[in-house]
Design a protein around this motif. Structure first.
Motif, PDB file in Angstrom:
ATOM      1  N   TYR A 246      43.220  60.821  47.756  1.00 15.17           N
ATOM      2  CA  TYR A 246      42.767  62.136  47.282  1.00 15.17           C
ATOM      3  C   TYR A 246      41.350  62.061  46.723  1.00 15.17           C
ATOM      4  O   TYR A 246      40.524  62.947  46.956  1.00 15.17           O
ATOM      5  CB  TYR A 246      43.736  62.648  46.216  1.00 15.17           C
ATOM      6  N   GLY A 248      39.268  59.569  47.469  1.00 17.58           N
ATOM      7  CA  GLY A 248      38.385  58.955  48.448  1.00 17.58           C
ATOM      8  C   GLY A 248      37.852  57.618  47.991  1.00 17.58           C
ATOM      9  O   GLY A 248      36.706  57.248  48.297  1.00 17.58           O
ATOM     10  N   ARG A 339      34.837  64.673  47.840  1.00 15.96           N
ATOM     11  CA  ARG A 339      35.482  63.457  47.360  1.00 15.96           C
ATOM     12  C   ARG A 339      34.405  62.508  46.859  1.00 15.96           C
ATOM     13  O   ARG A 339      33.201  62.765  46.984  1.00 15.96           O
ATOM     14  CB  ARG A 339      36.321  62.822  48.476  1.00 15.96           C
TER      15      ARG A 339
END
Length: 462
Positions: A246, A248, A339
């Motif tokens: 989530y 990254g 991200r």
């Protein structure tokens, strides 16, 4: 033949009475303990018009008698007991055992069934495996409406205790709505991560586990209400690997963020496996997003945050500290769903901040260039105490490795690398080293695999 045991003072009269009974073999007489006659006394009392004033009085006579015997048979002989093979004495003992429980009401019958379930130990057990003989007998009573109330009580208990599927038939009654679920099917039905659900049920005490990877014992199967509650509670919770995806970042980097409290974890599962709330992950990304300057012109040396760490000779953690401490501007190319690696930074701006934080210090690569060695050798020289780390103020960023420039200068005054010495003499380094060894000149010895370094006084005038 079973016979009541009278008080000890009347034993002789008892046997005299037995001899007067035709065809009685005195060797076949079995003594019956007083406590084994509780059902018999209760039934005789009802026949005499003196009920016991208990729940069984509300049942028809044959229902009360058969229920006590067959429930007691489960208690005394187990779920695989066979009615046809049960002896007269076993029936008498079963009846007494059943009566002693059932006289206290249907709740005690249910409690006894639950106790049998818990005694079976780890694993996922079916209701047939727990109470097979009793349930078989009770299901066969479907043609007698007098037993319907008892069948409904047991049916309701089974549905709220065992994961019975819709459409299944229990005690010849159809299940129209599943009330409890196994862990795996409950997770699937309510969209909960299975490992997360297991963790939550362990926390609640609904299940237990023998050892780290042992079988699960269901103290209670999760109900529809429990699963909905946990689905609402765990909505937005992510396991470690999902959380790292989530954000990254690599899972190891996420763990570092947790340790230094850049990212907040929501809790831990077994084996210290953390889980996270989406809002806490979004808060971290939001902090980076607040560093962005939409009006900022792209820099020529702009790279992603991950790529900036080797370019700036610093760790990712230090890079973040520098960004927040020195308010280094970022640019983002991914919009609202950015991200970690979508944020871009100028390498020059980071190096400027490092210089401000590390006055009097140089990087390992700079130190390696000054001494004519590689960064691995610089690291080993620092570990051996030949070089020192640069002093930092309490508020400065935590550098990965920063070398005190003065210690590098001092070291260079007393030592020289074989590469630099050979360059000064215009010699081949390998041949020069062999010659020095032959003449008794020893290199500097310290830990690790290093470039060869000599004391200047040892090679002077060579």
């Amino acid at each position: 033949m079973l016979i009541e045991v009278p008080p000890p003072s009347h034993h002789k009269h008892s046997y005299d009475f037995a001899r007067m009974v035709d065809n009685m073999d005195i060797d076949d007489i079995q003594i019956v303990a007083e406590e084994a006659r509780s059902l018999e006394r209760y039934l005789l009392g009802r026949l005499d018009g003196t009920p016991a004033g208990c729940w069984l009085d509300t049942l028809e006579f044959h229902v009360a008698a058969q229920l006590c015997e067959n429930f007691g048979l489960l208690l005394t002989q187990g779920p695989k007991a066979t009615r046809a093979e049960t002896t007269e004495r076993q029936w008498l003992e079963a009846g007494a055992a059943g009566y002693d429980i059932l006289r206290n009401g249907p709740d005690q019958m249910v409690a006894a069934l639950e106790e049998l379930r818990m005694e079976t130990g780890p694993g996922c057990h079916t209701y047939g495996a727990i109470a097979g003989s009793f349930l078989t007998w009770l299901s066969q009573r479907e043609d007698d409406a007098a037993f319907n109330h008892i069948r409904r009580i047991v049916f309701d208990y089974i549905l709220r205790t065992y994961p019975v599927l819709v459409g299944s038939t229990v005690l010849r009654i159809r299940c129209d709505r599943q009330q409890v679920y196994s862990l795996r099917k409950g997770a699937k039905a309510y969209g909960i991560d299975e490992r997360m659900l297991r963790h939550k049920l362990l926390e609640r005490g609904d299940i237990s586990r023998t050892g780290k990877s042992g079988a699960i014992t269901y103290r209670r199967y999760p109900s529809r209400e429990t699963l909905q509650e946990l689905a609402d509670e765990t909505n937005g919770l992510l396991r470690g690997f999902d959380a790292s995806d989530y954000l990254g970042v690599d899972i190891h980097l996420l763990r570092i963020f947790v340790v230094v409290r850049l990212v907040k974890k929501a809790g831990e599962m077994a084996r210290n496996a953390p889980y996270f709330r989406r809002e806490d992950l979004d808060a971290f990304l939001g902090r980076l997003n607040r560093q962005t300057r939409p009006e900022l012109e792209p820099a020529n040396d702009e790279v992603s945050l991950i790529a900036a760490t080797p370019a700036c000779q610093c760790s990712t953690l230090e890079l973040l500290h520098l960004i927040f401490e020195h308010d280094i501007p970022l640019r983002c190319v991914a919009g609202a769903d950015a991200r970690f690696n979508d944020f871009l930074i100028s390498v020059e701006r980071v190096k400027t901040a490092i210089g401000q934080n590390s006055a009097g210090a140089i990087s390992m690569s700079e130190a390696a260039g000054k001494l004519g060695v590689d960064t691995a050798t610089i690291r080993n020289l620092m570990n051996a105490g030949y070089l020192t780390a640069a002093p930092k103020s309490q508020k400065s960023s935590e550098r990965w490795r920063v070398v005190d420039e003065a210690s590098v200068t001092m070291f260079g005054e007393h030592y020289i690398s074989a590469t630099d010495f050979a360059r000064e003499l215009r010699r081949d380094p390998a041949n020069l080293c062999r010659e020095l060894y032959k003449n008794g000149v020893e290199p500097l010895i310290f830990n690790g695999e290093n470039r060869i370094i000599f004391r200047r006084r040892d090679v002077k005038d060579r």
